[in-house]
Design a protein around this motif. Structure first.
Motif, short mmCIF file in Angstrom:
data_model
loop_
_atom_site.label_atom_id
_atom_site.label_comp_id
_atom_site.label_asym_id
_atom_site.label_seq_id
_atom_site.Cartn_x
_atom_site.Cartn_y
_atom_site.Cartn_z
N GLY A 39 0.79 -1.22 0.00
CA GLY A 39 0.00 0.00 0.00
C GLY A 39 0.82 1.27 0.00
O GLY A 39 0.38 2.31 -0.48
N TRP A 64 -13.97 -4.16 -2.04
CA TRP A 64 -15.40 -3.99 -2.26
C TRP A 64 -16.15 -5.32 -2.16
O TRP A 64 -17.40 -5.33 -2.09
CB TRP A 64 -15.65 -3.40 -3.65
CG TRP A 64 -14.92 -4.14 -4.75
CD1 TRP A 64 -13.66 -3.88 -5.23
CD2 TRP A 64 -15.39 -5.29 -5.46
NE1 TRP A 64 -13.32 -4.79 -6.20
CE2 TRP A 64 -14.37 -5.66 -6.37
CE3 TRP A 64 -16.57 -6.02 -5.44
CZ2 TRP A 64 -14.49 -6.75 -7.24
CZ3 TRP A 64 -16.70 -7.10 -6.31
CH2 TRP A 64 -15.66 -7.44 -7.19
N SER A 69 -13.67 -9.71 2.21
CA SER A 69 -13.45 -9.05 3.49
C SER A 69 -13.62 -10.02 4.65
O SER A 69 -12.83 -10.01 5.61
CB SER A 69 -14.40 -7.86 3.65
OG SER A 69 -14.14 -6.88 2.66
N GLN A 95 -6.34 -4.32 -6.97
CA GLN A 95 -6.56 -2.92 -6.60
C GLN A 95 -5.26 -2.13 -6.68
O GLN A 95 -4.17 -2.67 -6.48
CB GLN A 95 -7.08 -2.83 -5.17
CG GLN A 95 -8.44 -3.43 -4.94
CD GLN A 95 -8.87 -3.27 -3.49
OE1 GLN A 95 -9.94 -2.76 -3.22
NE2 GLN A 95 -8.03 -3.69 -2.56
N ASP A 98 -3.14 2.48 -3.39
CA ASP A 98 -3.88 3.31 -2.43
C ASP A 98 -5.16 2.62 -1.98
O ASP A 98 -5.53 2.69 -0.80
CB ASP A 98 -4.16 4.70 -3.01
CG ASP A 98 -4.95 4.67 -4.30
OD1 ASP A 98 -4.77 3.72 -5.08
OD2 ASP A 98 -5.74 5.61 -4.54
N HIS A 99 -5.83 1.92 -2.89
CA HIS A 99 -7.03 1.18 -2.49
C HIS A 99 -6.65 -0.01 -1.62
O HIS A 99 -7.38 -0.37 -0.69
CB HIS A 99 -7.81 0.71 -3.72
CG HIS A 99 -8.59 1.81 -4.38
ND1 HIS A 99 -8.23 2.36 -5.58
CD2 HIS A 99 -9.72 2.46 -3.99
CE1 HIS A 99 -9.09 3.30 -5.91
NE2 HIS A 99 -10.01 3.38 -4.96
N SER A 100 -5.51 -0.64 -1.89
CA SER A 100 -5.04 -1.74 -1.05
C SER A 100 -4.73 -1.23 0.35
O SER A 100 -5.07 -1.89 1.35
CB SER A 100 -3.79 -2.38 -1.66
OG SER A 100 -4.08 -3.02 -2.88
N MET A 101 -4.10 -0.07 0.44
CA MET A 101 -3.78 0.50 1.75
C MET A 101 -5.07 0.80 2.51
O MET A 101 -5.15 0.56 3.73
CB MET A 101 -2.95 1.77 1.59
CG MET A 101 -2.64 2.44 2.93
SD MET A 101 -1.56 3.88 2.77
CE MET A 101 0.04 3.07 2.57
N ARG A 102 -6.07 1.32 1.81
CA ARG A 102 -7.33 1.63 2.49
C ARG A 102 -7.97 0.36 3.04
O ARG A 102 -8.50 0.35 4.16
CB ARG A 102 -8.28 2.33 1.51
CG ARG A 102 -9.55 2.87 2.17
CD ARG A 102 -10.32 3.76 1.20
NE ARG A 102 -9.49 4.86 0.73
CZ ARG A 102 -9.23 5.09 -0.55
NH1 ARG A 102 -9.72 4.29 -1.48
NH2 ARG A 102 -8.49 6.11 -0.91
N THR A 103 -7.91 -0.73 2.26
CA THR A 103 -8.44 -2.00 2.74
C THR A 103 -7.73 -2.44 4.02
O THR A 103 -8.37 -2.85 4.99
CB THR A 103 -8.28 -3.08 1.66
OG1 THR A 103 -9.07 -2.73 0.51
CG2 THR A 103 -8.73 -4.44 2.18
N GLU A 105 -5.92 -0.56 6.16
CA GLU A 105 -6.10 0.38 7.27
C GLU A 105 -7.51 0.30 7.85
O GLU A 105 -7.68 0.34 9.08
CB GLU A 105 -5.79 1.80 6.80
CG GLU A 105 -4.30 2.04 6.52
CD GLU A 105 -4.03 3.44 6.04
OE1 GLU A 105 -5.00 4.12 5.62
OE2 GLU A 105 -2.86 3.86 6.08
N ASP A 106 -8.51 0.19 6.98
CA ASP A 106 -9.89 0.14 7.47
C ASP A 106 -10.13 -1.07 8.35
O ASP A 106 -10.94 -1.04 9.28
CB ASP A 106 -10.87 0.13 6.29
CG ASP A 106 -10.97 1.47 5.59
OD1 ASP A 106 -10.43 2.46 6.12
OD2 ASP A 106 -11.57 1.53 4.49
#
Length: 208
Positions: A39, A64, A69, A95, A98-103, A105-106
């Motif tokens: 990420g 998504w 998830s 992904q 940045d989208h991988s990092m969001r996954t 981190e979230d």
């Protein structure tokens, strides 16, 4: 998990038609190598990771995907078991970083999430497939713009799969699932790692 939707049934039919489950890398095959960013953009080479000890690769569709998830959260809960066995887990999706990092981190994942936007790993393991028009229309209608999320302009996803790779780069466990609602159980994967570690220890003890 959530109830089955018409899109899931359609996806199952697509997976059945691809024949990917028969072509994808299996136990006994040598794992293809790939270098992918995490990420933060740091490059991770798969072969560097498997040389350290047992490597678990989890191919998932993206943050998504609700089934993905659930799978990744289940692995998050088994971090201590992986550490006990000296194993590393890498989660791979197409992904963007940045989208991988969001996954990551979230969900506060403790394992590394890698970006396979150029489909190097998915293609190497022969898991990548192009979505048919009906699924492109469906995902577009619900706002899941896969070409944008993946940053490659392609309506291409990997079939969900889980692998265990040994220190020689040999695949020791493979679970390729055409039904996107089903994933390898962490307990089954951990047992495969335990067997692999035990076998290595016995071989080392009996060596002259």
């Amino acid at each position: 998990m959530s109830t089955t939707s018409s899109s899931d049934s359609a996806a199952d039919a697509v997976f059945d038609a691809t024949g990917i489950a028969a072509r994808a890398k299996r136990a006994g095959d040598l794992a293809p190598d790939a270098t992918l960013p995490d990420g933060a953009g740091r490059l991770v080479r798969l072969s560097d990771e498997w040389r350290k000890g047992p490597l678990v690769l989890v191919f998932y569709r993206g943050g998504w995907c609700g089934y993905c998830s659930l799978q990744l959260r289940a692995w998050h809960q088994r971090a201590d078991d992986l550490a006990r066995l000296g194993a590393t887990l890498l989660a791979i999706s197409p992904q963007t970083p940045d989208h991988s990092m969001r996954t990551a981190e979230d969900n506060q994942f403790t394992f590394t999430v890698l970006s396979d936007s150029n489909l190097e790993a998915a293609s190497g393991f022969e898991l990548a497939f192009t979505l048919p028009p009906e699924l492109v229309s469906f995902y577009g209608s619900v706002g899941t713009d896969i070409p944008v999320l993946n940053g490659n302009g392609l309506w291409v996803l990997p079939v969900p799969a889980t692998y265990v790779i040994d220190e020689d780069g040999r695949i020791r466990f493979a679970h390729i699932e055409e039904d996107i609602r089903k994933r390898a159980e962490p307990a089954d994967v951990l047992r495969a790692i335990e067997d692999m570690v035990r076998g290595r220890a016995l071989a080392a003890a009996s060596a002259p």
